[in-house]
Design a protein around this motif. Sequence first.
Motif, PDB file in Angstrom:
ATOM      1  N   ALA A 109       8.647  -9.797   3.784  1.00 56.21           N
ATOM      2  CA  ALA A 109       9.199  -8.589   4.348  1.00 56.21           C
ATOM      3  C   ALA A 109       8.417  -7.597   3.196  1.00 56.21           C
ATOM      4  N   ILE A 110       7.745  -8.123   2.139  1.00 51.71           N
ATOM      5  CA  ILE A 110       6.941  -7.036   1.318  1.00 51.71           C
ATOM      6  C   ILE A 110       5.583  -7.266   1.521  1.00 51.71           C
ATOM      7  N   LEU A 111       5.109  -7.992   2.602  1.00 58.79           N
ATOM      8  CA  LEU A 111       3.811  -7.985   3.047  1.00 58.79           C
ATOM      9  C   LEU A 111       3.218  -6.809   2.984  1.00 58.79           C
ATOM     10  N   ARG A 112       1.783  -6.584   2.831  1.00 60.47           N
ATOM     11  CA  ARG A 112       1.406  -5.196   3.088  1.00 60.47           C
ATOM     12  C   ARG A 112       0.579  -5.166   4.427  1.00 60.47           C
ATOM     13  N   PRO A 113       0.688  -4.145   5.070  1.00 61.99           N
ATOM     14  CA  PRO A 113      -0.089  -4.214   6.237  1.00 61.99           C
ATOM     15  C   PRO A 113      -1.562  -4.174   6.286  1.00 61.99           C
ATOM     16  N   SER A 114      -2.267  -4.580   7.501  1.00 63.80           N
ATOM     17  CA  SER A 114      -3.635  -4.286   7.462  1.00 63.80           C
ATOM     18  C   SER A 114      -3.878  -3.095   7.980  1.00 63.80           C
ATOM     19  N   ASP A 116      -4.187  -1.960  11.155  1.00 66.62           N
ATOM     20  CA  ASP A 116      -3.458  -1.700  12.333  1.00 66.62           C
ATOM     21  C   ASP A 116      -2.040  -1.779  12.358  1.00 66.62           C
ATOM     22  N   GLY A 117      -1.494  -1.859  10.802  1.00 64.71           N
ATOM     23  CA  GLY A 117       0.186  -1.790  10.646  1.00 64.71           C
ATOM     24  C   GLY A 117       0.578  -3.303  10.743  1.00 64.71           C
ATOM     25  N   VAL A 118      -0.125  -4.371  10.749  1.00 66.54           N
ATOM     26  CA  VAL A 118       0.191  -5.835  11.056  1.00 66.54           C
ATOM     27  C   VAL A 118       0.031  -6.360   9.754  1.00 66.54           C
ATOM     28  N   THR A 119       0.830  -7.399   9.376  1.00 63.11           N
ATOM     29  CA  THR A 119       0.794  -8.121   8.296  1.00 63.11           C
ATOM     30  C   THR A 119      -0.411  -9.339   8.651  1.00 63.11           C
ATOM     31  N   LYS A 120      -0.710  -9.975   7.812  1.00 66.81           N
ATOM     32  CA  LYS A 120      -1.643 -11.111   8.253  1.00 66.81           C
ATOM     33  C   LYS A 120      -0.981 -12.226   8.945  1.00 66.81           C
ATOM     34  N   GLU A 121       0.464 -12.175   8.821  1.00 66.79           N
ATOM     35  CA  GLU A 121       1.058 -13.644   9.706  1.00 66.79           C
ATOM     36  C   GLU A 121       1.351 -12.868  11.216  1.00 66.79           C
ATOM     37  N   GLY A 122       0.717 -11.540  11.348  1.00 67.96           N
ATOM     38  CA  GLY A 122       0.723 -10.957  12.706  1.00 67.96           C
ATOM     39  C   GLY A 122       2.161 -10.184  13.270  1.00 67.96           C
ATOM     40  N   LYS A 123       2.888 -10.049  12.238  1.00 67.72           N
ATOM     41  CA  LYS A 123       4.257  -9.251  12.514  1.00 67.72           C
ATOM     42  C   LYS A 123       3.841  -7.946  12.123  1.00 67.72           C
ATOM     43  N   ALA A 125       4.542  -4.790   9.855  1.00 70.19           N
ATOM     44  CA  ALA A 125       4.789  -4.789   8.402  1.00 70.19           C
ATOM     45  C   ALA A 125       6.025  -3.650   8.338  1.00 70.19           C
ATOM     46  N   TRP A 126       6.721  -3.806   7.298  1.00 76.12           N
ATOM     47  CA  TRP A 126       7.909  -3.111   7.045  1.00 76.12           C
ATOM     48  C   TRP A 126       7.428  -1.644   6.467  1.00 76.12           C
ATOM     49  N   PRO A 127       8.078  -0.942   6.575  1.00 76.23           N
ATOM     50  CA  PRO A 127       7.474   0.803   6.025  1.00 76.23           C
ATOM     51  C   PRO A 127       7.486   0.186   4.518  1.00 76.23           C
ATOM     52  N   LEU A 128       6.709   1.128   3.738  1.00 74.41           N
ATOM     53  CA  LEU A 128       6.650   1.257   2.438  1.00 74.41           C
ATOM     54  C   LEU A 128       8.052   1.483   1.796  1.00 74.41           C
ATOM     55  N   TRP A 129       8.844   2.125   1.947  1.00 72.02           N
ATOM     56  CA  TRP A 129       9.903   2.664   1.568  1.00 72.02           C
ATOM     57  C   TRP A 129      11.036   1.285   1.215  1.00 72.02           C
ATOM     58  N   GLU A 130      11.198   0.531   2.394  1.00 71.66           N
ATOM     59  CA  GLU A 130      11.818  -0.519   2.385  1.00 71.66           C
ATOM     60  C   GLU A 130      11.290  -1.685   1.587  1.00 71.66           C
ATOM     61  N   ARG A 131       9.784  -1.729   1.828  1.00 67.68           N
ATOM     62  CA  ARG A 131       9.309  -2.900   0.800  1.00 67.68           C
ATOM     63  C   ARG A 131       9.545  -2.574  -0.618  1.00 67.68           C
TER      64      ARG A 131
END
Length: 151
Positions: A109-114, A116-123, A125-131
Motif C-alpha cells: 500500500a505504501i509503494l511509491r508510483p512511477s 505513470d502512477g503505477v507501482t513497480k508491481e504493476g498496480k 498506487a495509493w494516493p499520497l495522503w493514504e500512504r
Amino acid sequence: MSEEEAQASLNLFIDSLNHFGGCVQHILVRNWGMTNNWKIVDESSELEPFCKSPKDKIEEEIAIDKGKGIQLVDSHGLPIKKAIQIDFPALSSQEGKRLAREEVKFAQAILRPSQDGVTKEGKKAWPLWERQRIINFLKKASAVLDNTGLF
C-alpha cells in the motif's frame, strides 16, 4: 464489542493471570482500532493489582494486593508478574477497509508510483495522503512496541 463481551474477556485475562501469572508474562493490549471505550478495563478494581501503568518501565514487578499488602501468587504458588499494558494505535477506518477489501499488505500500500502512477508491481498506487496515514500508523505502532522493551 458489547460490555458483556468485554467483561467476559477481562475475566478470562484475570483468570489466566491467576493461573499462569508466575510462569507467563501477560500483556494487556488496548487496541484503539477495535474500540475507543476502555472504561471497563480502566475502572476494574480486580485488574488493578496485576497491571503496570503503560508508562512504567519493563522491569519485572510482582503483583501486590495493596489493600492487604500481600504478594499475589498464581495457582502454582509462583509470584505473579505484573502485566505489561500496550496502547496500540488505530489505523483510520478508510485505509483499514481498503487494505482488507483489496487484500493488500502495508508494504504494498505504501509503494511509491512511477511516472505513470503505477507501482513497480504493476498496480495503481495509493494516493499520497493514504500512504502517509499508513506510514504514520506504522511509526506509532512501532514506537509503542519498541517502548515495551520486549523486542
